[in-house]
Design a protein around this motif. Structure first.
Motif, PDB file in Angstrom:
ATOM      1  N   LEU A   1       0.800  -1.224   0.000  1.00 55.20           N
ATOM      2  CA  LEU A   1       0.000   0.000   0.000  1.00 55.20           C
ATOM      3  C   LEU A   1       0.839   1.284   0.000  1.00 55.20           C
ATOM      4  O   LEU A   1       0.548   2.199  -0.787  1.00 55.20           O
ATOM      5  N   PRO A   2       1.876   1.431   0.843  1.00 59.19           N
ATOM      6  CA  PRO A   2       2.681   2.659   0.755  1.00 59.19           C
ATOM      7  C   PRO A   2       3.354   2.847  -0.602  1.00 59.19           C
ATOM      8  O   PRO A   2       3.484   3.982  -1.087  1.00 59.19           O
ATOM      9  N   LEU A   3       3.766   1.753  -1.228  1.00 55.84           N
ATOM     10  CA  LEU A   3       4.406   1.852  -2.547  1.00 55.84           C
ATOM     11  C   LEU A   3       3.389   2.269  -3.611  1.00 55.84           C
ATOM     12  O   LEU A   3       3.691   3.095  -4.486  1.00 55.84           O
TER      13      LEU A   3
ATOM     14  N   PRO B   1      10.449   2.403   1.835  1.00 54.68           N
ATOM     15  CA  PRO B   1       9.110   1.914   1.469  1.00 54.68           C
ATOM     16  C   PRO B   1       8.056   2.997   1.329  1.00 54.68           C
ATOM     17  O   PRO B   1       6.969   2.711   0.860  1.00 54.68           O
ATOM     18  N   ASN B   2       8.349   4.258   1.740  1.00 56.14           N
ATOM     19  CA  ASN B   2       7.217   5.176   1.885  1.00 56.14           C
ATOM     20  C   ASN B   2       7.550   6.655   1.696  1.00 56.14           C
ATOM     21  O   ASN B   2       6.870   7.509   2.264  1.00 56.14           O
ATOM     22  N   ASP B   3       8.567   6.963   0.904  1.00 56.59           N
ATOM     23  CA  ASP B   3       8.896   8.361   0.643  1.00 56.59           C
ATOM     24  C   ASP B   3       8.806   8.652  -0.847  1.00 56.59           C
ATOM     25  O   ASP B   3       9.077   7.771  -1.683  1.00 56.59           O
ATOM     26  N   VAL B   4       8.446   9.892  -1.176  1.00 57.70           N
ATOM     27  CA  VAL B   4       8.497  10.360  -2.558  1.00 57.70           C
ATOM     28  C   VAL B   4       9.591  11.423  -2.628  1.00 57.70           C
ATOM     29  O   VAL B   4       9.649  12.326  -1.787  1.00 57.70           O
TER      30      VAL B   4
ATOM     31  N   VAL C   1      10.062  14.948  -0.833  1.00 58.86           N
ATOM     32  CA  VAL C   1       8.974  15.888  -1.069  1.00 58.86           C
ATOM     33  C   VAL C   1       7.642  15.378  -0.520  1.00 58.86           C
ATOM     34  O   VAL C   1       6.696  16.143  -0.370  1.00 58.86           O
ATOM     35  N   ALA C   2       7.571  14.104  -0.177  1.00 67.59           N
ATOM     36  CA  ALA C   2       6.331  13.553   0.378  1.00 67.59           C
ATOM     37  C   ALA C   2       6.643  12.333   1.229  1.00 67.59           C
ATOM     38  O   ALA C   2       7.603  11.601   0.961  1.00 67.59           O
ATOM     39  N   GLY C   3       5.820  12.133   2.259  1.00 68.78           N
ATOM     40  CA  GLY C   3       5.922  10.955   3.109  1.00 68.78           C
ATOM     41  C   GLY C   3       4.573  10.280   3.236  1.00 68.78           C
ATOM     42  O   GLY C   3       3.517  10.919   3.099  1.00 68.78           O
ATOM     43  N   ILE C   4       4.602   8.983   3.495  1.00 64.22           N
ATOM     44  CA  ILE C   4       3.382   8.169   3.534  1.00 64.22           C
ATOM     45  C   ILE C   4       3.409   7.302   4.786  1.00 64.22           C
ATOM     46  O   ILE C   4       4.459   6.753   5.151  1.00 64.22           O
TER      47      ILE C   4
ATOM     48  N   GLY D   1      12.270  -1.182   7.803  1.00 64.47           N
ATOM     49  CA  GLY D   1      13.543  -0.559   8.141  1.00 64.47           C
ATOM     50  C   GLY D   1      13.749   0.717   7.359  1.00 64.47           C
ATOM     51  O   GLY D   1      12.983   1.047   6.452  1.00 64.47           O
ATOM     52  N   ASP D   2      14.805   1.456   7.721  1.00 66.18           N
ATOM     53  CA  ASP D   2      15.161   2.683   7.021  1.00 66.18           C
ATOM     54  C   ASP D   2      16.223   2.362   5.970  1.00 66.18           C
ATOM     55  O   ASP D   2      17.239   1.719   6.275  1.00 66.18           O
TER      56      ASP D   2
END
Length: 283
Positions: A90-92, A121-124, A141-144, A277-278
């Motif tokens: 979902l985040p992707l 897994p969850n940043d633009v 520029v974006a986080g989820i 993880g990061d």
């Protein structure tokens, strides 16, 4: 002065409810609480949008805030009819929807394209002229943030609140860290947030519908290819800091598995699957 959203024009296709509030500590927290208190009042998909978020939440408990009307801060309630083990996609999927929504909005308004990409897994991310540690030639520029809503009803699809925060008009001085950017700083200072939000809701609804029609199969739905096409992570050398202090995995990011986890090939030639993880881009 930054223009407010125009709620009457937020006609996201397929959305049952889109509520805009002037201020929220965290749209995710508020929507999770609202859904637990009155689930029938928030049929899926619905969305809660804040003009100003004062204590937003990211992964691993990180917090952040944005200036009023400088970003899109939206939480979407979904009940994806997919196997639970596929929810990691979902985040992707949401990150890819952000990329497509920005491109669609710029195209409709005659703007030049901006190069966005999704970091697992969850940043633009948006392309930058100078590199920074962990992101290379990009800025965030974006986080989820996707959260499963605890509910007591058995036999129903899990409710998930999908939070998306997209930096739209922030100046450099308004950003909290040097690794962040905005669409304005990327060369698009006059983007209409209402048009952008409408496009984003439409892209999310379309992607989730295709995902559900394929029973959560990212390959059959075409979403795996779409996510890979906009990935800033796949094909690069990365270091993944594992959740819970379990060490790190370093190597080449090869692919996404059936659950959305990242498969990394180490220098020793072993494949390791990282589900949480990061991730730091090393080149």
């Amino acid at each position: 002065m930054r223009a407010p959203l125009r709620p009457s024009e937020l006609d996201g296709p397929g959305f049952h409810r889109v509520t805009v509030v002037e201020e929220s500590e965290s749209t995710n927290s508020e929507l999770v609480a609202a859904v637990r208190a009155e689930p029938d009042a928030w049929p899926a998909p619905s969305a809660l949008v804040a003009e100003h978020q004062t204590a937003g939440r990211g992964r691993v408990g990180r917090s952040w805030a944005t200036p009023p009307r400088a970003s899109l801060t939206v939480s979407v309630l979904l009940r994806p009819a997919v196997p639970p083990e596929r929810l990691g996609w979902l985040p992707l999927i949401a990150g890819t929807a952000v990329v497509r929504a920005v491109a669609r909005t710029l195209s409709r308004h005659g703007g030049d394209p901006v190069q966005l990409a999704v970091k697992w897994p969850n940043d633009v991310l948006v392309r930058a002229t100078t590199p920074v540690a962990g992101l290379g030639g990009y800025r965030k520029v974006a986080g989820i943030l996707a959260e499963v809503v605890p509910e007591g009803t058995a036999g129903t699809d899990a409710a998930v609140v999908l939070g998306i925060g997209l930096n739209v008009s922030q100046t450099q001085d308004e950003l909290p860290v040097e690794t962040a950017s905005s669409l304005a700083l990327a060369g698009h200072p006059d983007l209409d947030r209402t048009a952008l939000l409408t496009a984003l809701l439409g892209e999310v609804a379309d992607a989730v519908e295709r995902w559900e029609q394929a029973d959560g199969d990212p390959v059959a739905s075409g979403l795996a290819d779409e996510c890979a096409a906009v990935s800033a992570t796949l094909g690069t050398r990365v270091r993944a800091q594992l959740a819970g202090g379990a060490g790190a995995v370093e190597g080449e990011a090869l692919r996404l598995d059936a659950t959305g986890a990242l498969v990394i090939r180490t220098d020793a030639g072993h494949e390791r699957t990282v589900s949480a993880g990061d991730v730091h881009h090393l080149r």
